[in-house]
Enzyme design. Structure first.
Site, PDB file in Angstrom:
ATOM      1  N   LEU A 421       0.839  -1.200   0.000  1.00 32.91           N
ATOM      2  CA  LEU A 421       0.000   0.000   0.000  1.00 32.91           C
ATOM      3  C   LEU A 421       0.873   1.249   0.000  1.00 32.91           C
ATOM      4  CD1 LEU A 421      -2.805  -0.900   2.567  1.00 32.91           C
ATOM      5  CD2 LEU A 421      -2.875  -1.058   0.080  1.00 32.91           C
ATOM      6  N   ASP A 463       1.793  -3.513   5.770  1.00 30.40           N
ATOM      7  CA  ASP A 463       0.805  -3.145   4.751  1.00 30.40           C
ATOM      8  C   ASP A 463       1.084  -3.865   3.435  1.00 30.40           C
ATOM      9  OD1 ASP A 463       3.119  -1.865   4.062  1.00 30.40           O
ATOM     10  OD2 ASP A 463       2.240   0.119   3.772  1.00 30.40           O
TER      11      ASP A 463
END
Length: 546
Positions: A421, A463
């Site tokens: 991300l 992430d």
């Protein structure tokens, strides 16, 4: 009877892979923290552990290879040897098993890991860690199988060619079969199988070749050099190059004990009340039923362990309708001394039950005698060990296992995507980690919805997410990446009074010659970083506060 010293013949191809992961001292210290350690060479002989490694652990285990097997629960010994073997074929990768070991006259749960660091000179062998862990109570040993006293265990590992010819030997071949290494290398394994067991051995071999992703464990009678028959338990594992590792454990004494127990049970069957008295002493719910599952006996532990099922007249009343087909297959087993097991969803739709038993009597009057165990807690422990608690997606350990299975089943069609991300740190910094956790959970849910049935999505850490696709076409990489970027990440996520527009850097890779799961993941990770760098160091197109 003590085991003889291991004899080893290792083929030239049986070497550490050059792309094996390298472990730093810092990582190894963390790996051994809170555990006893031992270092062995690939034949199982002890190697001196470096002092800096021992100092980070609880100390060195004093048990050698043979003694380690002797204190291991008989049902776990073959798996312990197989896990050591698996580690030697996956250098640099942690292989983990949960076993039962003997200590102070009782059984304890232990977590054992193997890590082959033979190519790292500062370790120079296969590192083993042992930790005691919590687990459900273990039934007391049967008479003659005390937790503190075991017969010495003979074992051997045979490497077989795809056609079944023995090419290498590790372990006590003399202790198991009375032969030397040179006597068996080059011969077909079936040469040593007793004629009465040939058909079963061939059937196992055919099933193994048809389903190479699965291991097979069975018992056969083999013939020693002195022509004496001996019962062995063999576990097969197909290696990536098509060869087969066969772990053989001498279970002759154990089979004799089991046969003696069978004879005792047959005698008790004629004395129903005596049988009940004995069965009530067993610490598991025990039952007897006919071939249709009608229960005609259950011991006292049944009512104590499962009071809500005390009135069940059939095994079908214990199982959920979705599991009735599996139960019927279990009940159809033929008479014999081979036991079978099956896992069933309980009638309440919540519990998972394990049935284990065997058929006795004649074909026209079969009875199933067995036990039933609630394994819900054990399965939940397994789920926790293999899934990320935040997103409920498979964790890194399970991702590697899934990827290994995909490469074994469909190496040319396997596609791996690595997703990172962009700008996620800003969410944590602005809204706090609770909101960040909600974002990660939502992203995981969207990714899982965006892939095809059968594709696997996991959280690699932080992430970062990984997608494993099977049956992917040559041009699928960019198409799948675009589908994830648009379908999963193309919509804003509602936050606490605001929104966040997610975006991600996505890299993908396909298998190349010599790739193992870690190598393929590393190349997908590198491709992701290339995408991220192409954005000139920006954290992504996210927008906070809109």
């Amino acid at each position: 009877m003590a085991s003889s010293s291991p004899q080893v013949a290792v083929p030239e191809a049986d070497v550490q892979r050059m792309d094996a992961p390298t472990w730093s001292r810092e990582d190894l210290r963390a790996h051994v923290e809170g555990a006893q350690v031992v270092v062995r060479d690939r034949s199982g002989a002890d190697v001196d552990a470096p002092e800096w490694l021992v100092g980070a652990s609880l100390g060195v285990s004093e048990a050698n290879s043979t003694e380690s097997l002797e204190i291991t629960h008989p049902d776990d010994r073959a798996d312990l040897v197989a896990s050591f073997m698996e580690a030697t074929w996956n250098p640099g990768v942690v292989v983990e098993r949960r076993i039962r070991i003997s200590f102070a006259g009782m059984w304890l749960h232990a977590q054992v890991t193997w890590l082959d660091l033979t190519r790292q000179p500062e370790v120079g062998g296969v590192l083993c860690t042992v930790r005691l862990v919590d687990g459900p109570p273990i039934e007391p040993p049967e008479p003659g199988r005390g937790a503190a006293v075991h017969a010495a265990t003979n074992w051997v590992i045979l490497t077989l060619s795809p056609r079944g010819r023995i090419s290498a030997v590790r372990g006590s071949i003399e202790g198991v079969l009375g032969y030397g290494v040179d006597d068996v290398v080059g011969r077909y394994a079936t040469h040593f199988v007793h004629p009465e067991s040939i058909s079963g051995a061939v059937e196992n071999w055919i099933e193994l070749r048809e389903h190479p992703e699965q291991t097979r464990t069975s018992r056969q009678v083999w013939v020693r050099a002195d022509e004496r028959p001996v019962w062995v338990e063999s576990t097969f594992l197909v290696l990536p190059d098509g060869e087969v590792e066969m772990v053989i454990v001498d279970v002759d004494e154990r089979v004799a004990n089991e046969e003696a127990l069978d004879r005792s049970r047959q005698e008790l069957a004629a004395l129903a009340e005596d049988f009940r008295l004995v069965a009530d002493e067993v610490p598991l719910p025990v039952f007897r039923c006919d071939a249709d599952g009608r229960i005609d006996f259950r011991n006292a532990q049944w009512d104590e362990s499962m009071p809500d099922l005390g009135d069940a007249a059939t095994l079908h009343a214990v199982a959920h309708p979705d599991s009735h087909a599996d139960l019927d297959a279990f009940l159809a087993m033929p008479p014999g001394r081979t036991s079978r097991s099956v896992e069933l969803l309980g009638a309440d739709g919540q519990r998972m039950l394990s049935l284990r038993g065997r058929a006795v009597g004649r074909d026209d009057d079969r009875r199933i005698v067995g036990s039933i165990t609630d394994i819900t807690a054990a399965l939940e422990l397994h789920r926790r060990a293999t899934h990320d608690p935040l997103t409920a997606l498979p964790n890194r350990t399970q991702i590697l296992a899934d990827l290994e299975g995909a490469l074994a089943e469909d190496p040319d069609g396997t596609l791996v995507l690595f997703i990172d991300l962009d700008g996620f740190k800003g969410v944590n910094d602005t809204y706090g980690h609770d909101v960040g956790d909600e974002v990660l959970a939502e992203v995981g849910r969207r990714l899982a919805e965006a892939v095809r049935p059968g594709d696997q999505v996991g959280r690699y850490g932080g992430d970062e997410f990984v997608v494993v696709c099977r049956g992917a076409s040559e041009t699928a990489g960019d198409l799948v990446a675009e589908r994830l970027a648009v379908g999963a990440l193309g919509r804003v996520i509602e936050l606490d009074g605001t929104t966040w527009a997610p975006s991600a850097s996505i890299g993908w890779a396909r298998r190349e010659e010599g790739d193992d799961p870690m190598a393929l993941l590393r190349r997908a990770d590198a491709a992701m970083f290339d995408v991220k760098r192409s954005r000139h160091g920006r954290e992504g197109g996210d927008t906070l506060g809109r």
